[in-house]
Motif scaffolding. Structure first.
Motif, PDB file in Angstrom:
ATOM      1  N   LEU A  20     -54.405   9.631   6.313  1.00  0.00           N
ATOM      2  CA  LEU A  20     -53.821   8.289   6.227  1.00  0.00           C
ATOM      3  C   LEU A  20     -53.904   7.565   7.565  1.00  0.00           C
ATOM      4  O   LEU A  20     -54.118   6.354   7.600  1.00  0.00           O
ATOM      5  CB  LEU A  20     -52.368   8.354   5.771  1.00  0.00           C
ATOM      6  CG  LEU A  20     -52.143   8.313   4.268  1.00  0.00           C
ATOM      7  CD1 LEU A  20     -50.656   8.437   3.947  1.00  0.00           C
ATOM      8  CD2 LEU A  20     -52.707   7.072   3.647  1.00  0.00           C
ATOM      9  N   MET A  23     -57.350   6.316   7.800  1.00  0.00           N
ATOM     10  CA  MET A  23     -57.500   5.148   6.928  1.00  0.00           C
ATOM     11  C   MET A  23     -56.856   3.912   7.554  1.00  0.00           C
ATOM     12  O   MET A  23     -57.410   2.813   7.477  1.00  0.00           O
ATOM     13  CB  MET A  23     -56.872   5.414   5.557  1.00  0.00           C
ATOM     14  CG  MET A  23     -57.684   6.292   4.651  1.00  0.00           C
ATOM     15  SD  MET A  23     -56.959   6.424   3.008  1.00  0.00           S
ATOM     16  CE  MET A  23     -57.473   4.865   2.305  1.00  0.00           C
ATOM     17  N   ARG A  24     -55.677   4.093   8.144  1.00  0.00           N
ATOM     18  CA  ARG A  24     -54.989   2.947   8.764  1.00  0.00           C
ATOM     19  C   ARG A  24     -55.802   2.391   9.925  1.00  0.00           C
ATOM     20  O   ARG A  24     -55.971   1.169  10.063  1.00  0.00           O
ATOM     21  CB  ARG A  24     -53.606   3.351   9.260  1.00  0.00           C
ATOM     22  CG  ARG A  24     -52.850   2.205   9.921  1.00  0.00           C
ATOM     23  CD  ARG A  24     -51.416   2.569  10.227  1.00  0.00           C
ATOM     24  NE  ARG A  24     -51.245   3.792  10.953  1.00  0.00           N
ATOM     25  CZ  ARG A  24     -51.266   3.893  12.291  1.00  0.00           C
ATOM     26  NH1 ARG A  24     -51.446   2.814  13.036  1.00  0.00           N
ATOM     27  NH2 ARG A  24     -51.087   5.061  12.870  1.00  0.00           N
ATOM     28  N   TRP A  27     -58.757   0.538   8.509  1.00  0.00           N
ATOM     29  CA  TRP A  27     -58.306  -0.734   7.954  1.00  0.00           C
ATOM     30  C   TRP A  27     -58.026  -1.743   9.074  1.00  0.00           C
ATOM     31  O   TRP A  27     -58.426  -2.907   8.984  1.00  0.00           O
ATOM     32  CB  TRP A  27     -57.060  -0.506   7.099  1.00  0.00           C
ATOM     33  CG  TRP A  27     -56.460  -1.746   6.574  1.00  0.00           C
ATOM     34  CD1 TRP A  27     -56.947  -2.550   5.592  1.00  0.00           C
ATOM     35  CD2 TRP A  27     -55.246  -2.347   7.020  1.00  0.00           C
ATOM     36  NE1 TRP A  27     -56.104  -3.617   5.392  1.00  0.00           N
ATOM     37  CE2 TRP A  27     -55.053  -3.518   6.251  1.00  0.00           C
ATOM     38  CE3 TRP A  27     -54.300  -2.007   7.980  1.00  0.00           C
ATOM     39  CZ2 TRP A  27     -53.953  -4.345   6.434  1.00  0.00           C
ATOM     40  CZ3 TRP A  27     -53.219  -2.832   8.151  1.00  0.00           C
ATOM     41  CH2 TRP A  27     -53.051  -3.983   7.384  1.00  0.00           C
ATOM     42  N   TYR A  66     -60.961  -2.191   0.700  1.00  0.00           N
ATOM     43  CA  TYR A  66     -60.363  -1.092   1.463  1.00  0.00           C
ATOM     44  C   TYR A  66     -58.853  -1.281   1.586  1.00  0.00           C
ATOM     45  O   TYR A  66     -58.106  -0.306   1.577  1.00  0.00           O
ATOM     46  CB  TYR A  66     -61.004  -0.988   2.844  1.00  0.00           C
ATOM     47  CG  TYR A  66     -60.777   0.351   3.493  1.00  0.00           C
ATOM     48  CD1 TYR A  66     -61.573   1.430   3.168  1.00  0.00           C
ATOM     49  CD2 TYR A  66     -59.763   0.546   4.421  1.00  0.00           C
ATOM     50  CE1 TYR A  66     -61.371   2.668   3.750  1.00  0.00           C
ATOM     51  CE2 TYR A  66     -59.551   1.775   4.998  1.00  0.00           C
ATOM     52  CZ  TYR A  66     -60.365   2.835   4.664  1.00  0.00           C
ATOM     53  OH  TYR A  66     -60.146   4.058   5.232  1.00  0.00           O
ATOM     54  N   THR A  67     -58.406  -2.530   1.677  1.00  0.00           N
ATOM     55  CA  THR A  67     -56.966  -2.806   1.711  1.00  0.00           C
ATOM     56  C   THR A  67     -56.307  -2.309   0.435  1.00  0.00           C
ATOM     57  O   THR A  67     -55.260  -1.646   0.474  1.00  0.00           O
ATOM     58  CB  THR A  67     -56.703  -4.313   1.903  1.00  0.00           C
ATOM     59  OG1 THR A  67     -57.245  -4.717   3.152  1.00  0.00           O
ATOM     60  CG2 THR A  67     -55.219  -4.631   1.849  1.00  0.00           C
ATOM     61  N   TYR A  70     -56.234   1.534   0.505  1.00  0.00           N
ATOM     62  CA  TYR A  70     -55.255   2.044   1.465  1.00  0.00           C
ATOM     63  C   TYR A  70     -53.824   1.839   0.962  1.00  0.00           C
ATOM     64  O   TYR A  70     -53.003   2.752   1.012  1.00  0.00           O
ATOM     65  CB  TYR A  70     -55.444   1.380   2.828  1.00  0.00           C
ATOM     66  CG  TYR A  70     -54.357   1.741   3.816  1.00  0.00           C
ATOM     67  CD1 TYR A  70     -54.283   3.021   4.342  1.00  0.00           C
ATOM     68  CD2 TYR A  70     -53.398   0.815   4.209  1.00  0.00           C
ATOM     69  CE1 TYR A  70     -53.275   3.367   5.229  1.00  0.00           C
ATOM     70  CE2 TYR A  70     -52.401   1.149   5.090  1.00  0.00           C
ATOM     71  CZ  TYR A  70     -52.348   2.426   5.612  1.00  0.00           C
ATOM     72  OH  TYR A  70     -51.342   2.768   6.478  1.00  0.00           O
ATOM     73  N   ARG A  73     -53.007   4.226  -1.946  1.00  0.00           N
ATOM     74  CA  ARG A  73     -52.819   5.613  -1.494  1.00  0.00           C
ATOM     75  C   ARG A  73     -51.516   5.763  -0.706  1.00  0.00           C
ATOM     76  O   ARG A  73     -50.776   6.718  -0.891  1.00  0.00           O
ATOM     77  CB  ARG A  73     -54.004   6.049  -0.641  1.00  0.00           C
ATOM     78  CG  ARG A  73     -53.897   7.480  -0.232  1.00  0.00           C
ATOM     79  CD  ARG A  73     -55.209   8.072   0.151  1.00  0.00           C
ATOM     80  NE  ARG A  73     -54.996   9.457   0.499  1.00  0.00           N
ATOM     81  CZ  ARG A  73     -55.538  10.038   1.541  1.00  0.00           C
ATOM     82  NH1 ARG A  73     -56.384   9.377   2.306  1.00  0.00           N
ATOM     83  NH2 ARG A  73     -55.274  11.290   1.815  1.00  0.00           N
ATOM     84  N   LYS A  74     -51.231   4.814   0.152  1.00  0.00           N
ATOM     85  CA  LYS A  74     -50.002   4.851   0.946  1.00  0.00           C
ATOM     86  C   LYS A  74     -48.771   4.788   0.045  1.00  0.00           C
ATOM     87  O   LYS A  74     -47.802   5.533   0.243  1.00  0.00           O
ATOM     88  CB  LYS A  74     -50.006   3.684   1.944  1.00  0.00           C
ATOM     89  CG  LYS A  74     -48.784   3.575   2.797  1.00  0.00           C
ATOM     90  CD  LYS A  74     -48.761   4.594   3.893  1.00  0.00           C
ATOM     91  CE  LYS A  74     -47.624   4.308   4.849  1.00  0.00           C
ATOM     92  NZ  LYS A  74     -46.816   5.486   5.091  1.00  0.00           N
TER      93      LYS A  74
END
Length: 89
Positions: A20, A23-24, A27, A66-67, A70, A73-74
């Protein structure tokens, strides 16, 4: 106990895993790249020519997709974590 103190003590999100975090950062990089490409479009257009609007549009689309990935998933990880600590709502 006052509400503000209760909120400070209540976990609001899951601890961030390595994937994560990656990913952050990805992003954030996409968002920064998009902001720079739009903010500096004139010099970018001079360098890339007629391809510049297409590249910015592709970057916008990739950032938007992608936002969504993300955030979904978050939210899933946070919900599972909060249910595990008994804070489901």
């Amino acid at each position: 106990m006052p509400l503000w103190l209760d909120l400070l003590r209540t976990p609001m999100a899951a601890p961030e895993s390595r994937s994560l975090r990656r990913m952050r950062f990805t992003w954030q990089g996409l968002c920064l790249s998009l902001a720079l490409s739009v903010g500096l479009f004139t010099p970018f257009h001079r360098m890339a020519g007629q391809l510049a609007p297409v590249l910015v549009a592709v970057l916008l689309l990739v950032t938007a997709l992608y936002t969504g990935l993300y955030v979904a998933r978050k939210q899933r990880v946070d919900k599972a974590f909060l249910e595990g600590v008994g804070e489901s709502g």
